[in-house]
Design an enzyme around this catalytic site. Structure first.
Site, mmCIF file in Angstrom:
data_model
loop_
_atom_site.group_PDB
_atom_site.id
_atom_site.type_symbol
_atom_site.label_atom_id
_atom_site.label_comp_id
_atom_site.label_asym_id
_atom_site.label_seq_id
_atom_site.Cartn_x
_atom_site.Cartn_y
_atom_site.Cartn_z
ATOM 1 N N LYS A 72 0.839 -1.562 0.036
ATOM 2 C CA LYS A 72 0.012 0.057 -0.427
ATOM 3 C C LYS A 72 1.093 1.389 -0.173
ATOM 4 O O LYS A 72 0.257 2.971 -0.452
ATOM 5 C CB LYS A 72 -1.516 -0.044 1.076
ATOM 6 C CG LYS A 72 -2.024 -1.088 0.895
ATOM 7 C CD LYS A 72 -3.478 -0.649 1.811
ATOM 8 C CE LYS A 72 -4.545 -1.523 2.008
ATOM 9 N NZ LYS A 72 -4.325 -2.690 1.737
ATOM 10 N N GLU A 108 -9.640 7.216 3.033
ATOM 11 C CA GLU A 108 -10.470 6.669 3.882
ATOM 12 C C GLU A 108 -9.502 5.036 4.184
ATOM 13 O O GLU A 108 -9.108 4.341 3.495
ATOM 14 C CB GLU A 108 -11.863 6.235 2.659
ATOM 15 C CG GLU A 108 -11.161 4.670 1.663
ATOM 16 C CD GLU A 108 -10.473 4.828 0.941
ATOM 17 O OE1 GLU A 108 -9.710 5.677 0.613
ATOM 18 O OE2 GLU A 108 -9.462 4.186 0.432
ATOM 19 N N SER A 133 1.607 -9.494 -1.392
ATOM 20 C CA SER A 133 1.244 -8.729 -1.374
ATOM 21 C C SER A 133 1.204 -7.868 0.928
ATOM 22 O O SER A 133 1.832 -6.597 0.715
ATOM 23 C CB SER A 133 -0.187 -8.731 -1.104
ATOM 24 O OG SER A 133 -1.392 -9.095 -0.291
HETATM 25 C C1 LIG Z 1 -4.600 -3.776 1.824
HETATM 26 C C2 LIG Z 1 -4.323 -5.375 0.816
HETATM 27 C C3 LIG Z 1 -4.646 -6.348 -0.215
HETATM 28 C C4 LIG Z 1 -6.052 -5.819 -1.346
HETATM 29 O O1 LIG Z 1 -5.821 -4.927 -1.741
HETATM 30 P P1 LIG Z 1 -5.617 -4.601 -2.748
HETATM 31 O O2 LIG Z 1 -6.202 -3.111 -3.775
HETATM 32 O O3 LIG Z 1 -6.886 -6.096 -3.726
HETATM 33 O O4 LIG Z 1 -4.416 -4.770 -3.400
HETATM 34 C C5 LIG Z 1 -4.232 -7.372 0.281
HETATM 35 N N1 LIG Z 1 -3.292 -7.434 0.553
HETATM 36 C C6 LIG Z 1 -2.837 -7.069 1.278
HETATM 37 C C7 LIG Z 1 -1.198 -7.739 2.847
HETATM 38 C C8 LIG Z 1 -3.152 -5.667 1.900
HETATM 39 O O5 LIG Z 1 -2.590 -5.228 2.974
#
Ligand SMILES: *Cc1c(COP(=O)(O)O)cnc(C)c1O
Length: 393
Positions: A88, A110, A377
């Site tokens: 993020k 948000e 992610s």
């Molecule tokens: C917020 C988040 C997501 C989901 O958000 P996307 O916009 O779909 O990437 C996925 N993995 C992690 C670790 C997150 O913090």
């Protein structure tokens, strides 16, 4: 409501917002186009991603997970190693630098579980901008540690008491704030959702993941991967790793939605699998809604995937068949969370765990000489307490 045509992905996307926001979105679009053509902007973003965020993130082989799956070799793109522990921050750093360039002194955002709020507060602290975050009161109660983190970072957190007191209510409130404050305020959306130009800006800022990953594949494997897998909430980590591979027709792209407790309404958060086209938060995409078009309740064990909508470009990729979407339920995600921890020494985010479960399945379907890249992610420190609770239940 106006129905302008810019920012379409096939029939999806667009800008379904009140007139007062159109001016703000047009100003943002013009500033973005100007900045993205200016090498000085790109250089400032790149420097910050290197020195503050810690990019490029590693590209790690997962030999024991691969052996367990039995098939393709699985590689991990390590967004969990980025500052604040997820992808993020790539978006919030870029948008804060853009806001500064636009002469804005105040940032709003948000947040659902608080991850985007923390990444926004972090970027604002780094660049000295005032930061106010809207968060549903129910989310704030469940994620009190992230509320405290944002306050430590100097942000003001507004708890939203309307509706279901969760992410979609917080998003409505942030948009309302922006309508009255656009002169000095930039709104940082947290995923590839919302009205044009947000889905494009966020995809471009997250594409650093895919650009690095593509180069790392060519360097490490000597060729492109056979498949790339990522979880899809709003869809930003997936869009970021997919976008640079979209022209490579031989690379299979697989997005993974949250199947929750199963396919009954309210039991999941999988709009691409079970939703229908509709307008949510200013753009047309697949949405979970009832017959009257009321946004449905959603459920996932992972707070970051718990959203009834999805980015419009994913809707387009689904309809054109360029990306294949699968669903992984809570139980399989929980099992995959433990497997990556035990087999590779990496505790992943629960969101990521959905992509891990799908990667294990897909690797088994592929031949041994194939390479599969899994977008890791985020890290799982934020989720260990919840997993402990789920495992004891
Ligand atoms: C917020 C988040 C997501 C989901 O958000 P996307 O916009 O779909 O990437 C996925 N993995 C992690 C670790 C997150 O913090």
């Amino acid at each position: 409501m106006t129905t302008a045509t810019p920012g379409r992905f096939g029939r999806f996307g667009g800008r379904y917002v009140p007139e007062t926001l159109v001016v703000a979105l047009e100003e943002l679009e013009a500033s973005w186009i100007e900045a993205s053509r200016d090498p000085a902007f790109q250089a400032e973003v790149d420097d910050c991603l290197r020195d503050f965020v810690g990019r490029p993130t590693a590209f790690t082989c997962a030999p024991r997970l691969s052996a367990r799956a039995g098939g393709a070799t699985i590689w991990l793109k390590r967004e969990d190693l980025a500052h604040t522990g997820a992808h993020k921050i790539n978006n919030t750093i870029g948008q804060v630098i853009l806001a500064k360039r636009m002469g804005k002194s105040r940032i709003i955002a948000e947040t659902g579980a608080g991850q985007h709020g923390v990444a926004t507060a972090t970027a604002c602290a780094r660049f000295g901008l005032a930061c106010e975050v809207y968060m549903g009161a129910e989310d704030a109660r469940r994620q009190s540690l992230n509320v405290f983190r944002m306050r430590l970072l100097g942000a003001t957190v507004h708890e939203v008491d309307t509706g279901s007191r969760t992410l979609k209510d917080a998003t409505n409130e942030a948009m309302r704030d922006w309508m009255g404050s656009v002169g000095e305020t930039h709104y940082i959306l947290g995923s590839v959702v919302g009205p044009h130009p947000f889905p494009t800006i966020v995809r471009e800022l997250q594409s650093v993941i895919g650009i690095e990953c593509r180069a790392q594949c060519l360097e490490t494997l000597g060729r492109l991967p056979d498949a790339v897998v990522a979880c899809v909430g709003g869809g930003s980590n997936a869009a970021g790793i997919f976008a640079p591979f979209v022209p490579d027709q031989d690379v299979r792209l697989v997005g993974v939605e949250a199947g929750g407790r199963g396919s009954t309404p309210g039991g999941h958060a999988a709009p691409l699998a079970f939703g229908s086209p509709g307008v949510l938060h200013g753009s047309l995409s697949y949405v979970l809604q009832d017959e009257e078009g009321q946004t449905a309740d959603v459920h996932s064990c992972s707070a970051g995937l718990d959203y009834p909508g999805v980015g419009p470009e994913h809707a387009h990729w689904k309809d054109t068949g360029r990306v294949e979407y699968r669903v992984v339920d809570d139980a399989d995600a929980l099992a995959a969370f433990q497997e990556l921890s035990r087999l590779e020494g990496i505790i992943p985010a629960l969101e990521t765990a959905h992509a891990i479960a799908a990667s294990i399945q897909l690797a088994a379907e592929l031949p041994a000489e194939a390479n599969l890249v899994l977008n890791c992610s985020g890290r799982g420190d934020k989720d260990v307490q919840e997993v402990m609770r789920l495992l004891e239940a």
